[in-house]
Design an enzyme around this catalytic site. Structure first.
Site, PDB file in Angstrom:
ATOM      1  N   ARG A 175      26.839  18.464 115.309  1.00 42.39           N
ATOM      2  CA  ARG A 175      25.629  18.573 114.497  1.00 42.39           C
ATOM      3  C   ARG A 175      25.131  17.208 114.035  1.00 42.39           C
ATOM      4  NH1 ARG A 175      27.077  20.286 110.083  1.00 42.39           N
ATOM      5  NH2 ARG A 175      29.310  20.395 110.498  1.00 42.39           N
ATOM      6  N   ILE A 176      26.035  16.387 113.470  1.00 40.81           N
ATOM      7  CA  ILE A 176      25.608  15.092 112.934  1.00 40.81           C
ATOM      8  C   ILE A 176      25.285  14.127 114.067  1.00 40.81           C
ATOM      9  CG2 ILE A 176      26.318  13.107 111.556  1.00 40.81           C
ATOM     10  CD1 ILE A 176      28.019  15.058 109.875  1.00 40.81           C
ATOM     11  N   SER A 272      31.739   8.353 110.222  1.00 39.72           N
ATOM     12  CA  SER A 272      32.518   9.579 110.401  1.00 39.72           C
ATOM     13  C   SER A 272      33.801   9.519 109.587  1.00 39.72           C
ATOM     14  CB  SER A 272      32.806   9.816 111.886  1.00 39.72           C
ATOM     15  OG  SER A 272      33.550   8.735 112.451  1.00 39.72           O
ATOM     16  N   ARG A 273      34.870   8.969 110.173  1.00 42.60           N
ATOM     17  CA  ARG A 273      36.147   8.819 109.494  1.00 42.60           C
ATOM     18  C   ARG A 273      36.682   7.415 109.777  1.00 42.60           C
ATOM     19  NH1 ARG A 273      34.484  12.442 107.203  1.00 42.60           N
ATOM     20  NH2 ARG A 273      35.262  14.578 106.979  1.00 42.60           N
ATOM     21  N   ASP A 297      30.461   2.771 107.088  1.00 40.73           N
ATOM     22  CA  ASP A 297      30.383   3.532 105.838  1.00 40.73           C
ATOM     23  C   ASP A 297      31.771   4.003 105.399  1.00 40.73           C
ATOM     24  OD1 ASP A 297      28.985   5.022 103.728  1.00 40.73           O
ATOM     25  OD2 ASP A 297      29.614   6.800 104.843  1.00 40.73           O
ATOM     26  N   GLU A 302      40.724   3.413 102.895  1.00 39.96           N
ATOM     27  CA  GLU A 302      39.854   3.466 101.718  1.00 39.96           C
ATOM     28  C   GLU A 302      40.674   3.639 100.445  1.00 39.96           C
ATOM     29  OE1 GLU A 302      36.402   5.962 101.757  1.00 39.96           O
ATOM     30  OE2 GLU A 302      36.056   5.607 103.884  1.00 39.96           O
ATOM     31  N   HIS A 320      31.036   4.391 101.551  1.00 44.41           N
ATOM     32  CA  HIS A 320      31.160   5.829 101.840  1.00 44.41           C
ATOM     33  C   HIS A 320      30.019   6.619 101.174  1.00 44.41           C
ATOM     34  CE1 HIS A 320      34.391   9.017 102.998  1.00 44.41           C
ATOM     35  NE2 HIS A 320      33.178   9.497 103.173  1.00 44.41           N
ATOM     36  N   ILE A 321      28.795   6.267 101.536  1.00 43.57           N
ATOM     37  CA  ILE A 321      27.618   6.872 100.893  1.00 43.57           C
ATOM     38  C   ILE A 321      26.789   7.710 101.863  1.00 43.57           C
ATOM     39  CG2 ILE A 321      27.439   5.116  99.089  1.00 43.57           C
ATOM     40  CD1 ILE A 321      25.234   3.768 100.793  1.00 43.57           C
ATOM     41  N   ALA A 322      27.380   8.113 102.993  1.00 40.11           N
ATOM     42  CA  ALA A 322      26.595   8.837 103.998  1.00 40.11           C
ATOM     43  C   ALA A 322      25.973  10.110 103.445  1.00 40.11           C
ATOM     44  CB  ALA A 322      27.460   9.162 105.213  1.00 40.11           C
ATOM     45  N   SER A 323      26.664  10.787 102.547  1.00 43.66           N
ATOM     46  CA  SER A 323      26.127  12.035 101.998  1.00 43.66           C
ATOM     47  C   SER A 323      25.375  11.822 100.687  1.00 43.66           C
ATOM     48  CB  SER A 323      27.261  13.042 101.766  1.00 43.66           C
ATOM     49  OG  SER A 323      28.154  12.565 100.771  1.00 43.66           O
TER      50      SER A 323
END
Length: 386
Positions: A175-176, A272-273, A297, A302, A320-323
Site C-alpha cells: 500500500r505505502i 519503513s524500518r 526517517d 533508534e 521518525h515522522i513519516a506518520s
C-alpha cells in the site's frame, strides 16, 4: 519504594480503567472512551520511552486495557501483569508491532491491536519529500543559508538531480510503496521499476494509463517494469525507496554488497524500518561516494544513529515522522483506543483493517468492532460482518 508515575485522569468514576502510556494527539479518542464508561489515565511522565517497570506501575492491580507505543517492550512480563489485573487488550499506536511478543499475548489471552489503513498516504508523502529534498539538496542549502555563507548566485552552487525522466525504484510495492510510486510517477514524470513478491496490478495499470495520457498530450510517456530481483532495481534506479516488512529475510537488506550495485549518484530513501539497512555500511558508502545521497526517517538503533551519520552532508535525517500529519496521528490514536474498547466490550474484529474510514468519521458513531486485532484468530475473536 518505587516513585509514583504521574498521570492525567479523565472520567474518574468510569467502570473500565484504560491506561495510555503517552499523551496522544486529538481528543476524540478520549471522548470515545469516556462516553463508554471508561476511566482514562494518561501517563504524563517526561520520559520519551517508558521502561517495563514504569508500565507495570501504570497497570497496577486493576486495568482493563492499555494503549502503548512502538518504543515499548511488550513481552511476557507485561502481558502476564495485564492479565492478572483483569486486562483484555493492548494496542500499539502504530501499524508495526515488532516490539510485541504476540505469542506471549496469546498465552495470556490478550488481544493485540495496531493501526494500519490510516498511515498510507502520509508515509508515502514523507518518502516523496525525502526523495525531492535529497535530489535538490534542500537540507544542505538550508544549513548554508542559516550559517550566513550565501554571498551571491553561483553556477555550481548546490547542483542536484532532476527527477523528471529518471527512474524511481520501489522495493516493496504494497500500500505505502504503491502510493509513493504513484506520487513520484505522476508528480515528477518518472519511470518506475519495482520489486515485490506479488504483482502490483493496480499500480501497473495506473502507470500505464498515465503514460497514455502523457502521450496523448504530446509528452514522453512514463513506463513501468516489474524487476525479477531486488538487485535489478538497485542497478537501474536513480531514486530508490524501501517499503518492505521487517523480518529475518529483510534484516540488513541494504548492506555493503547491495550498496555496491547502486549508481554512484543514486538516492536511497527509507521510511519503513531502520534495520533493513546496515547503517554502519551505509555511513562508509556515503563517505566514499559524496554524490550518493540518502533520506532516512528510521534508524537501525533508534533513537540513536550510527557514528558518523549525523556529520555527513549527503544524508538527510528526520526523527521518525513519516506518520506525523495531524489527521493521521489523531486517526491512529482513535484506532488504538477503539481496539482496546472493542475488546473490552466484546466486539468482533473488523474484517479489513485497511478500510478504516468508518471508524474515523467524526460525524457518526464508529462501528461496534475492533478496527485491527493482529492475533484475532489466535485468541478466538470472531470477525464482524460488513
Amino acid at each position: 519504594m518505587a516513585k509514583p508515575i504521574s498521570i492525567e485522569v479523565w472520567n474518574p468514576s468510569g467502570k473500565y480503567r484504560i491506561v495510555s502510556t503517552k499523551s496522544m494527539p486529538g481528543t476524540r479518542w478520549i471522548r470515545l472512551l469516556t462516553e463508554q464508561d471508561c476511566r482514562v489515565e494518561i501517563c504524563t511522565e517526561k520520559k520519551t520511552i517508558l521502561s517495563v517497570e514504569d508500565i507495570l506501575a501504570l497497570i497496577g492491580n486493576k486495568c482493563d486495557g492499555v494503549i502503548g507505543q512502538l518504543t515499548e517492550d511488550w513481552g511476557e512480563t507485561l502481558f502476564s501483569a495485564l492479565r492478572r489485573a483483569g486486562g483484555k487488550a493492548f494496542s500499539n499506536m502504530a501499524v508495526g508491532y515488532n516490539n510485541v511478543d504476540v505469542n506471549a499475548a496469546n498465552k495470556n489471552g490478550i488481544a493485540v491491536g495496531n493501526t494500519p489503513g490510516v498511515l498510507t498516504e502520509t508515509t508515502a508523502e514523507l518518502a516523496a519529500a525525502l526523495s525531492l529534498s535529497a535530489s535538490r539538496r534542500i537540507a544542505e542549502a538550508d544549513q548554508f543559508m542559516r550559517a550566513g555563507l550565501y554571498d551571491g548566485w553561483l553556477p555550481h552552487l548546490f547542483v542536484g538531480n532532476l527527477l523528471k525522466g529518471q527512474t524511481v525504484g520501489v522495493i516493496g510495492a504494497g500500500r505505502i510503496g504503491s502510493a509513493y510510486a504513484r506520487m513520484m510517477v505522476e508528480g515528477y514524470k518518472m519511470n518506475l521499476i519495482y520489486y515485490d513478491l506479488y504483482q502490483a496490478t493496480r499500480l501497473e495499470k495506473f502507470v500505464t494509463a498515465y503514460g497514455e495520457f502523457l502521450k496523448a498530450n504530446g509528452e514522453q510517456p512514463v513506463t513501468w517494469r516489474r524487476a525479477s530481483s531486488m538487485h535489478e532495481v538497485l542497478r537501474e534506479a536513480d531514486v530508490i525507496s524501501l517499503h518492505p516488512v521487517l523480518d529475518k529475510t529483510t534484516y540488513h537488506l541494504i548492506n555493503k554488497e547491495s550498496l555496491s550495485f547502486m549508481k554512484k549518484d543514486a538516492i536511497l530513501v527509507n521510511a519503513s524500518r531502520g534495520p533493513v539497512i546496515d547503517e554502519a555500511a551505509l555511513v562508509e558508502h556515503l563517505k566514499a561516494n559524496p554524490m550518493f545521497r540518502v533520506g532516512l526517517d528510521v534508524f537501525e538503533d533508534e533513537p540513536y544513529m550510527k557514528p558518523g551519520l549525523a556529520e555527513l552532508k549527503n544524508a538527510i535525517v528526520v526523527p521518525h515522522i513519516a506518520s506525523a500529519s495531524k489527521w493521521t496521528r489523531e486517526g491512529m490514536a482513535t484506532l488504538a483506543a477503539l481496539n482496546v474498547l472493542g475488546r473490552i466490550k466484546g466486539y468482533p474484529s473488523w474484517p479489513n483493517p485497511n478500510l478504516v474510514e468508518p471508524f474515523l468519521d467524526e460525524n457518526s458513531a464508529p462501528p461496534p468492532a475492533c478496527p485491527s486485532i493482529v492475533n484475532a484468530k489466535d485468541i478466538g475473536l470472531p470477525v464482524a460482518k460488513l
